[in-house]
Design an enzyme around this catalytic site. Structure first.
Site, short mmCIF file in Angstrom:
data_model
loop_
_atom_site.label_atom_id
_atom_site.label_comp_id
_atom_site.label_asym_id
_atom_site.label_seq_id
_atom_site.Cartn_x
_atom_site.Cartn_y
_atom_site.Cartn_z
N ASP A 135 0.87 -1.17 0.00
CA ASP A 135 0.00 0.00 0.00
C ASP A 135 0.92 1.23 0.00
O ASP A 135 2.12 1.12 0.29
CB ASP A 135 -0.88 -0.04 1.25
CG ASP A 135 -1.73 1.20 1.41
OD1 ASP A 135 -2.45 1.55 0.47
OD2 ASP A 135 -1.65 1.82 2.49
N ASP A 190 -0.21 5.09 0.98
CA ASP A 190 -0.47 6.05 2.07
C ASP A 190 -0.49 5.35 3.42
O ASP A 190 -1.28 4.43 3.64
CB ASP A 190 -1.82 6.73 1.84
CG ASP A 190 -1.85 7.52 0.55
OD1 ASP A 190 -1.78 8.75 0.59
OD2 ASP A 190 -1.93 6.88 -0.53
N ASP A 249 -1.67 -0.88 6.05
CA ASP A 249 -1.80 -0.17 7.33
C ASP A 249 -3.25 -0.01 7.77
O ASP A 249 -3.54 0.83 8.62
CB ASP A 249 -1.18 1.23 7.21
CG ASP A 249 -2.02 2.17 6.37
OD1 ASP A 249 -2.28 3.30 6.82
OD2 ASP A 249 -2.43 1.78 5.27
#
Length: 221
Positions: free
Chosen positions: A7, A9, A170
């Protein structure tokens, strides 16, 4: 080939400061001033533009929240694209881990819910786009995470077998994506929502990028 898909961001980079600045530009246009706080609202920022607008309008107790979100979302994206790397920084050790994974023979790519053009622009500005064999964004395919197809496509574009990849993320969205794909998930604990990651019970938690290559070796053994 086995692959490691990241991922963007909140996983490779802390983009929250620039995202919040773009959202606050929208709230200023509404005459409300800076509604979001870069520290307090960082976790919401990493969930995307609509999440930030929703939170801000809730604080303003605005009656036409849905209509304003639809109106201001493209405004937010334009503001973000114009100042995409003012506050953003890569997490310590992230790119060193990427290079170690590549040296060990893994394909390395990115699967993000950021629009592909913005993701490409940000990675170019940070000087790391060429380090990744693939980049699949929110609008690359007709579907986005947590649908597993963007993850599979990111793995395929690295030259890898989609069934033999790991997703580094995250968020609950990343966790759901990996579950839907039937592949392991590693969730980072150093982002704004890091304290909540253990409750999701991923295959592994990561608190330091120096530990990632060994961790991937175990998960894809």
């Amino acid at each position: 080939m086995k692959s490691v898909i990241f991922d963007l961001d909140g996983t490779l980079a802390d983009t929250s400061g620039d995202l919040i600045a773009a959202a606050n530009a929208c709230f200023r246009d509404m005459g409300a001033g800076d509604v979001l706080d870069p520290s307090r609202d960082a976790a919401t920022a990493l969930r995307g533009g609509r999440a930030m607008l929703t939170l801000g309008l809730k604080r303003l107790d605005h009656a036409d929240g849905a209509g304003l979100i639809d109106h201001y979302y493209p405004v937010l994206l334009e503001a973000y694209g114009a100042a995409i790397d003012v506050h953003t920084h890569l997490y310590p050790g992230a790119m060193e881990a990427v290079e170690r994974l590549k040296a060990a023979g893994y394909g390395v790519g990115i699967c993000t819910n950021k629009p592909e053009g913005l993701a490409h622009s940000l990675l170019r500005r940070l000087g790391v786009r060429d380090a990744f064999a693939s980049l699949v964004g929110a609008d690359t395919l007709p579907v986005r995470k947590p649908d597993p197809e963007p993850l599979f496509e990111a793995a395929r574009r690295t030259g890898g077998d989609p069934a033999r990849c790991v997703l580094i993320g995250d968020s609950d969205t990343d966790h759901k994506t990996a579950r839907a794909a039937g592949v392991p998930c590693v969730l980072v604990t150093f982002g704004p929502a890091g304290g909540d990651m253990a409750a999701l019970e991923p295959e592994a938690l990561l608190d330091d990028y120096r530990n990632l290559p060994a961790l991937i070796g175990r998960l894809l053994a």
